[in-house]
Design an enzyme around this catalytic site. Structure first.
Site, PDB file in Angstrom:
ATOM      1  N   HIS A   1      17.089  -3.740 -61.032  1.00  0.00           N
ATOM      2  CA  HIS A   1      17.054  -2.408 -60.409  1.00  0.00           C
ATOM      3  C   HIS A   1      16.899  -2.450 -58.885  1.00  0.00           C
ATOM      4  O   HIS A   1      17.431  -1.612 -58.182  1.00  0.00           O
ATOM      5  CB  HIS A   1      15.958  -1.531 -61.031  1.00  0.00           C
ATOM      6  CG  HIS A   1      14.556  -1.952 -60.701  1.00  0.00           C
ATOM      7  ND1 HIS A   1      13.895  -2.938 -61.400  1.00  0.00           N
ATOM      8  CD2 HIS A   1      13.688  -1.536 -59.738  1.00  0.00           C
ATOM      9  CE1 HIS A   1      12.690  -3.097 -60.883  1.00  0.00           C
ATOM     10  NE2 HIS A   1      12.534  -2.263 -59.870  1.00  0.00           N
TER      11      HIS A   1
ATOM     12  N   LYS B   1      17.417  -4.565 -52.561  1.00  0.00           N
ATOM     13  CA  LYS B   1      16.408  -4.879 -51.533  1.00  0.00           C
ATOM     14  C   LYS B   1      16.748  -6.152 -50.777  1.00  0.00           C
ATOM     15  O   LYS B   1      16.240  -6.368 -49.673  1.00  0.00           O
ATOM     16  CB  LYS B   1      15.020  -5.017 -52.170  1.00  0.00           C
ATOM     17  CG  LYS B   1      14.323  -3.698 -52.447  1.00  0.00           C
ATOM     18  CD  LYS B   1      12.897  -3.951 -52.940  1.00  0.00           C
ATOM     19  CE  LYS B   1      12.148  -2.658 -53.201  1.00  0.00           C
ATOM     20  NZ  LYS B   1      10.813  -2.940 -53.789  1.00  0.00           N
TER      21      LYS B   1
ATOM     22  N   HIS C   1      15.326   5.899 -58.137  1.00  0.00           N
ATOM     23  CA  HIS C   1      14.370   6.637 -57.300  1.00  0.00           C
ATOM     24  C   HIS C   1      14.663   8.136 -57.243  1.00  0.00           C
ATOM     25  O   HIS C   1      14.116   8.843 -56.401  1.00  0.00           O
ATOM     26  CB  HIS C   1      14.316   6.056 -55.885  1.00  0.00           C
ATOM     27  CG  HIS C   1      13.604   4.739 -55.821  1.00  0.00           C
ATOM     28  ND1 HIS C   1      12.269   4.597 -56.113  1.00  0.00           N
ATOM     29  CD2 HIS C   1      14.060   3.494 -55.528  1.00  0.00           C
ATOM     30  CE1 HIS C   1      11.926   3.326 -55.979  1.00  0.00           C
ATOM     31  NE2 HIS C   1      12.999   2.622 -55.637  1.00  0.00           N
TER      32      HIS C   1
END
Ligand code: C2E
Ligand code: SIN
Ligand code: SIN
Ligand code: FE
Ligand code: FE
Length: 409
Positions: free
Chosen positions: A248, A252, A304
């Site tokens: 997920h 990043k 998110h």
């Protein structure tokens, strides 16, 4: 019922099925299920070899399952036993020879190994007959051990495993070993990606992603049950979803260290950059051809978003990060997704990720007490989170706690 044609059909079907299964945990479940079906065994375990140890990796037990409330699964703490001749599984792994034992409590005194009664005593179970086979591949040797326990005769009586059982289980174990090897390769590829992410962001560790994946699959299974999703669909989806959940936050990896590792609070500008990890992650799965690609992209971009429409990144083109036409607000920004606009996989991972993030220490925050985390999740029902998933979350809380303990090192 169990004639040869049917068995062959099942074996062939299993070959197809195992080729479709990429995830090790799901694979172990399937292997055990089929193995137990073939031999009418009450229970079974799979040990995966890890160097000089056998890791007790998965187990099913019909009798013990029936003592649990419906829909719950047995979750055991992981333990390992050395590959040596002192235990049954250790002996099979060491010698590569199978063992068919009629009653493990009455072993011939000349045998080097003993049955370890501890598990039986803890779980109030009586192991009697046991068929234990090595999982062997030509390239890597013994990669694991498959054990079926307590064959039954159809009237519920425990009987020894027959020579027919041995024959079928041998074909089965060979097939399973190859598939196991393949699944381990797929998983190690994903863990390498996770490791890469981990070097960038020390919070995205293997245990964190494994926990988020574990909670996510548990939530999905319970949600699917409520929504009458077919067993077949669940089975097909589960392993793919588990991997998608593990990945997920893969976006990043593209966020600069100065932001990712900032020991304090992000300012507004920095947080805008951080938000990009969603669609950047999704983009990695372009061109979104397979079910796997699509699911991974969906989870990355949507994890998110918030139920009440206050999350991010909203309706964007994942390739550019730009708002989709017709989905902008007055300021020209992408409108966040809300409610069921957010795909179910995104809603699930959103809850699983925050539960784990709050329980964990981060560079920017201390870990929260469980009671605080639960109060937060409860309070965010129908705000941040899908209220139905919050309801399921509290029903499954014990399972979440066990998963947390299982993947905490
Ligand atoms: P993460 O640390 O894995 O956190 C994931 C999500 O858990 C957060 O998403 C948020 O919804 C929730 N969460 C984590 N800590 C808290 C908390 O203390 N209070 C509350 N109410 N919720 C919390 P979010 O906020 O969208 O952040 C996404 C990612 O951005 C975070 O992933 C983290 O990597 C980074 N991040 C967010 N805020 C900060 C910060 O202040 N400093 C730093 N260095 N990174 C931050
Ligand atoms: C399977 O993996 O084939 C079924 C096991 C389960 O649904 O838990
Ligand atoms: C074995 O020795 O293979 C069985 C281990 C156990 O169930 O305790
Ligand atoms: Fe994230
Ligand atoms: Fe995360």
């Amino acid at each position: 019922m169990r004639n040869e044609t049917q068995m062959l059909k099942s074996l062939l079907h299993l070959g197809v099925e195992l080729n479709q299964v990429h995830d090790l945990d799901i694979l172990m479940e399937t292997i055990l299920e089929r193995a137990r079906f073939f031999s009418r065994a009450d229970a079974g375990s799979i040990y995966i070899r890890d160097g000089e140890n056998l890791q007790f990796s998965y187990t099913q037990n019909q009798t013990l399952s029936q003592r649990l409330s419906p829909g719950r699964k047995l979750v055991y703490t992981r333990f390992s036993i050395p590959v040596n001749d002192k235990s049954i599984a250790g002996y099979v792994a060491q010698t590569g020879v199978f063992l068919n034992l009629d009653d493990v409590y009455h072993l011939d005194k000349s045998l080097p190994f003993r049955f370890n009664k501890e598990m039986d005593e803890v779980s109030n179970y009586r192991t009697a007959s046991m068929l234990t086979l090595p999982l062997t591949t030509a390239t890597t040797g013994v990669t694991g051990v498959l054990q079926v326990i307590n064959a039954t005769d159809g009237c519920g009586h425990v009987v020894p495993f027959s020579p027919d059982d041995e024959t079928v289980m041998f074909h089965f174990a060979a097939l399973a070993a190859v598939a196991l090897e393949r699944a381990q390769m797929t998983r190690s590829t994903i863990l390498r990606i996770v490791k890469m992410a981990e070097m960038r962001d020390p919070t995205e560790t293997g245990v964190h992603v494994s926990r988020v994946a574990g909670y996510s699959v548990a939530l999905y299974e319970a949600w699917a049950k409520r929504h009458d999703v077919s067993q077949q669909e669940v089975h097909k989806t589960r392993d793919v979803f588990r991997m998608a959940a593990m990945l997920h936050d893969v976006g990043k990896t593209a966020i600069p260290d100065s932001i990712l590792k900032k020991p304090g609070k992000l300012d507004a500008e920095e947080f805008e950059v951080m938000k990009e990890h969603t669609f950047i992650g999704a983009r990695l799965f372009y061109p979104f051809e397979s079910f796997y690609d699509k699911t991974c992209a969906e989870v990355a971009v949507a994890h998110h978003e918030k139920w009440d429409g206050t999350g991010y990144p909203g309706h964007v083109d994942v390739m550019t990060g730009e708002p989709l036409e017709g989905f902008t607000d007055a300021a020209g920004r992408a409108r966040p997704k809300a409610g069921e606009e957010i795909p179910i996989f995104g809603r699930i991972v959103a809850l699983a990720d925050v539960y784990d993030a709050l329980l964990s220490k981060r560079v920017y925050k201390a870990e929260w007490k469980e009671s605080e985390v639960l109060a937060y999740i409860h309070g965010q029902s129908a705000r941040q989170f899908d209220p139905e998933l919050v309801e399921i979350f509290f029903e499954l809380l014990d399972e979440f706690r066990r998963i947390h303990a299982l993947y905490t090192s």
